[in-house]
Design a protein around this motif. Structure first.
Motif, PDB file in Angstrom:
ATOM      1  N   GLY A 128      48.495  52.614  41.853  1.00 27.47           N
ATOM      2  CA  GLY A 128      48.483  52.939  40.430  1.00 27.47           C
ATOM      3  C   GLY A 128      48.217  51.737  39.538  1.00 27.47           C
ATOM      4  N   MET A 129      48.248  50.533  40.121  1.00 26.93           N
ATOM      5  CA  MET A 129      48.010  49.369  39.268  1.00 26.93           C
ATOM      6  C   MET A 129      46.554  49.342  38.811  1.00 26.93           C
ATOM      7  SD  MET A 129      48.328  46.193  42.024  1.00 26.93           S
ATOM      8  CE  MET A 129      48.782  45.037  40.751  1.00 26.93           C
ATOM      9  N   ARG A 130      46.346  48.856  37.589  1.00 24.64           N
ATOM     10  CA  ARG A 130      45.003  48.765  37.018  1.00 24.64           C
ATOM     11  C   ARG A 130      44.324  47.512  37.551  1.00 24.64           C
ATOM     12  NH1 ARG A 130      42.441  52.583  34.995  1.00 24.64           N
ATOM     13  NH2 ARG A 130      41.413  51.165  33.550  1.00 24.64           N
ATOM     14  N   VAL A 131      43.055  47.670  37.910  1.00 19.26           N
ATOM     15  CA  VAL A 131      42.289  46.554  38.465  1.00 19.26           C
ATOM     16  C   VAL A 131      40.895  46.528  37.837  1.00 19.26           C
ATOM     17  CG1 VAL A 131      43.531  46.441  40.673  1.00 19.26           C
ATOM     18  CG2 VAL A 131      41.536  47.953  40.443  1.00 19.26           C
ATOM     19  N   ARG A 132      40.264  45.381  37.951  1.00 16.50           N
ATOM     20  CA  ARG A 132      38.899  45.195  37.434  1.00 16.50           C
ATOM     21  C   ARG A 132      38.075  44.480  38.494  1.00 16.50           C
ATOM     22  NH1 ARG A 132      36.418  44.846  32.411  1.00 16.50           N
ATOM     23  NH2 ARG A 132      34.577  43.518  32.383  1.00 16.50           N
ATOM     24  N   ALA A 133      36.816  44.899  38.643  1.00 14.96           N
ATOM     25  CA  ALA A 133      35.914  44.252  39.597  1.00 14.96           C
ATOM     26  C   ALA A 133      35.547  42.861  39.095  1.00 14.96           C
ATOM     27  CB  ALA A 133      34.649  45.087  39.773  1.00 14.96           C
ATOM     28  N   ILE A 134      35.661  41.888  39.987  1.00 14.10           N
ATOM     29  CA  ILE A 134      35.213  40.527  39.702  1.00 14.10           C
ATOM     30  C   ILE A 134      33.983  40.294  40.577  1.00 14.10           C
ATOM     31  CG2 ILE A 134      35.823  38.084  39.704  1.00 14.10           C
ATOM     32  CD1 ILE A 134      37.494  39.840  37.749  1.00 14.10           C
ATOM     33  N   LEU A 135      32.846  40.051  39.928  1.00 13.78           N
ATOM     34  CA  LEU A 135      31.580  39.894  40.639  1.00 13.78           C
ATOM     35  C   LEU A 135      31.263  38.423  40.882  1.00 13.78           C
ATOM     36  CD1 LEU A 135      29.394  42.474  38.677  1.00 13.78           C
ATOM     37  CD2 LEU A 135      30.843  42.862  40.674  1.00 13.78           C
ATOM     38  N   ARG A 136      30.421  38.203  41.889  1.00 18.54           N
ATOM     39  CA  ARG A 136      29.879  36.856  42.084  1.00 18.54           C
ATOM     40  C   ARG A 136      29.027  36.505  40.867  1.00 18.54           C
ATOM     41  NH1 ARG A 136      30.685  35.234  47.046  1.00 18.54           N
ATOM     42  NH2 ARG A 136      31.038  36.825  48.619  1.00 18.54           N
ATOM     43  N   PRO A 137      28.814  35.209  40.640  1.00 20.68           N
ATOM     44  CA  PRO A 137      27.857  34.836  39.589  1.00 20.68           C
ATOM     45  C   PRO A 137      26.499  35.477  39.901  1.00 20.68           C
ATOM     46  CG  PRO A 137      29.086  32.918  40.334  1.00 20.68           C
ATOM     47  CD  PRO A 137      29.444  34.048  41.268  1.00 20.68           C
ATOM     48  N   GLN A 138      25.760  35.857  38.877  1.00 21.98           N
ATOM     49  CA  GLN A 138      24.522  36.621  39.063  1.00 21.98           C
ATOM     50  C   GLN A 138      23.571  35.946  40.039  1.00 21.98           C
ATOM     51  OE1 GLN A 138      21.056  36.801  38.073  1.00 21.98           O
ATOM     52  NE2 GLN A 138      20.997  38.988  38.591  1.00 21.98           N
ATOM     53  N   ALA A 139      23.424  34.642  39.984  1.00 19.43           N
ATOM     54  CA  ALA A 139      22.472  33.927  40.844  1.00 19.43           C
ATOM     55  C   ALA A 139      22.860  33.975  42.320  1.00 19.43           C
ATOM     56  CB  ALA A 139      22.349  32.481  40.390  1.00 19.43           C
ATOM     57  N   GLU A 140      24.113  34.294  42.607  1.00 16.38           N
ATOM     58  CA  GLU A 140      24.597  34.326  44.001  1.00 16.38           C
ATOM     59  C   GLU A 140      24.600  35.731  44.592  1.00 16.38           C
ATOM     60  OE1 GLU A 140      28.422  32.438  44.285  1.00 16.38           O
ATOM     61  OE2 GLU A 140      27.759  30.699  43.125  1.00 16.38           O
ATOM     62  N   ARG A 141      24.275  36.748  43.795  1.00 19.62           N
ATOM     63  CA  ARG A 141      24.331  38.124  44.295  1.00 19.62           C
ATOM     64  C   ARG A 141      23.133  38.417  45.195  1.00 19.62           C
ATOM     65  NH1 ARG A 141      25.437  40.538  38.421  1.00 19.62           N
ATOM     66  NH2 ARG A 141      27.226  39.213  37.949  1.00 19.62           N
ATOM     67  N   THR A 142      23.380  39.226  46.218  1.00 20.61           N
ATOM     68  CA  THR A 142      22.332  39.506  47.196  1.00 20.61           C
ATOM     69  C   THR A 142      21.974  40.982  47.308  1.00 20.61           C
ATOM     70  OG1 THR A 142      23.960  39.732  48.961  1.00 20.61           O
ATOM     71  CG2 THR A 142      23.037  37.528  48.600  1.00 20.61           C
ATOM     72  N   LEU A 145      27.658  45.006  48.916  1.00 18.74           N
ATOM     73  CA  LEU A 145      28.984  45.154  48.305  1.00 18.74           C
ATOM     74  C   LEU A 145      29.752  43.838  48.221  1.00 18.74           C
ATOM     75  CD1 LEU A 145      30.130  48.630  49.623  1.00 18.74           C
ATOM     76  CD2 LEU A 145      29.357  48.012  47.335  1.00 18.74           C
ATOM     77  N   ASN A 146      29.249  42.796  48.889  1.00 16.64           N
ATOM     78  CA  ASN A 146      29.860  41.474  48.736  1.00 16.64           C
ATOM     79  C   ASN A 146      29.500  40.831  47.402  1.00 16.64           C
ATOM     80  OD1 ASN A 146      31.402  41.222  51.122  1.00 16.64           O
ATOM     81  ND2 ASN A 146      29.502  40.941  52.269  1.00 16.64           N
ATOM     82  N   ASP A 147      28.639  41.492  46.615  1.00 16.63           N
ATOM     83  CA  ASP A 147      28.425  41.017  45.247  1.00 16.63           C
ATOM     84  C   ASP A 147      29.702  41.201  44.435  1.00 16.63           C
ATOM     85  OD1 ASP A 147      25.866  40.299  45.892  1.00 16.63           O
ATOM     86  OD2 ASP A 147      24.925  42.038  44.947  1.00 16.63           O
ATOM     87  N   ILE A 148      30.582  42.054  44.913  1.00 13.06           N
ATOM     88  CA  ILE A 148      31.929  42.162  44.347  1.00 13.06           C
ATOM     89  C   ILE A 148      32.785  41.167  45.114  1.00 13.06           C
ATOM     90  CG2 ILE A 148      33.908  43.673  43.897  1.00 13.06           C
ATOM     91  CD1 ILE A 148      31.962  46.066  44.383  1.00 13.06           C
ATOM     92  N   LEU A 149      33.353  40.195  44.418  1.00 11.27           N
ATOM     93  CA  LEU A 149      34.251  39.244  45.100  1.00 11.27           C
ATOM     94  C   LEU A 149      35.547  39.950  45.491  1.00 11.27           C
ATOM     95  CD1 LEU A 149      33.877  36.044  42.910  1.00 11.27           C
ATOM     96  CD2 LEU A 149      33.259  36.294  45.329  1.00 11.27           C
ATOM     97  N   HIS A 150      36.097  40.668  44.532  1.00  9.03           N
ATOM     98  CA  HIS A 150      37.359  41.382  44.745  1.00  9.03           C
ATOM     99  C   HIS A 150      37.660  42.180  43.474  1.00  9.03           C
ATOM    100  CE1 HIS A 150      38.539  37.266  43.220  1.00  9.03           C
ATOM    101  NE2 HIS A 150      38.936  38.053  42.243  1.00  9.03           N
ATOM    102  N   PHE A 151      38.739  42.934  43.532  1.00  5.15           N
ATOM    103  CA  PHE A 151      39.275  43.578  42.341  1.00  5.15           C
ATOM    104  C   PHE A 151      40.558  42.835  41.961  1.00  5.15           C
ATOM    105  CE2 PHE A 151      36.443  46.808  43.838  1.00  5.15           C
ATOM    106  CZ  PHE A 151      35.997  47.447  42.687  1.00  5.15           C
ATOM    107  N   ALA A 152      40.674  42.504  40.682  1.00  4.37           N
ATOM    108  CA  ALA A 152      41.825  41.748  40.197  1.00  4.37           C
ATOM    109  C   ALA A 152      42.670  42.617  39.270  1.00  4.37           C
ATOM    110  CB  ALA A 152      41.352  40.512  39.457  1.00  4.37           C
TER     111      ALA A 152
END
Ligand code: ZN
Length: 157
Positions: A128-142, A145-152
């Motif tokens: 139930g905790m609220r989370v937000r997607a933290i993405l890699r910097p745009q230049a590092e995205r491929t 789904l690893n373009d998402i570092l994690h949810f914080a």
């Protein structure tokens, strides 16, 4: 009559690539290039699937309307992981223990599984905790789904 089970232990290293398909490719391209999450809406029941699927699993009709979703959502379930599993896309293992969870983005019906940036302590993470997607910097995205570092975690509404 019992038969003997004979095992042949072996390690098989099979690198491979597969086509993501049109719907998943659009989802991954939007994530990589624009940092946006898109789902697709069923014209019959209205459920929004993310990642997108061609056909609604409930109605068996073709999905068609793309919907931009929030990068925020709710933790629906989690595990504190102690096994050093190998990431199939990088071949690297994640330092254990870590928190892995199921997230439903706001506006989506389906869920996505990913790392949760919370101390792997059952007292510090909750369904139930609220989370937000933290993405890699745009230049590092491929474009996976690893373009998402994690949810914080984010502040409670
Ligand atoms: Zn449907």
């Amino acid at each position: 009559m019992d038969s003997e089970l004979v095992n042949i232990p072996m390690i098989v290293d099979v690198p491979y690539r597969f086509a993501a398909g049109g719907y998943m490719a659009r989802f991954l391209t939007e994530l990589r290039d624009n940092g946006k999450f898109f789902g697709i809406k069923c014209p019959s029941c209205g459920r929004v699937q993310m990642p997108p699927r061609i056909v609604c699993a409930a109605c068996h009709v073709k999905n068609g309307e793309w919907i931009e979703l929030s990068p925020e959502g709710m933790l629906m379930g989690f595990s504190i992981v102690h096994l050093p599993l190998t990431d199939p896309t990088t071949g690297q293992t994640h330092k254990t223990p870590y928190t892995y969870g199921i997230v439903r983005l706001d506006g989506a019906y389906s869920t996505i599984e990913h790392f949760i940036d919370v101390e792997p302590d059952i007292q510090k993470v909750r369904v139930g905790m609220r989370v937000r997607a933290i993405l890699r910097p745009q230049a590092e995205r491929t474009g996976d789904l690893n373009d998402i570092l994690h949810f914080a975690p984010i502040g409670e509404a």
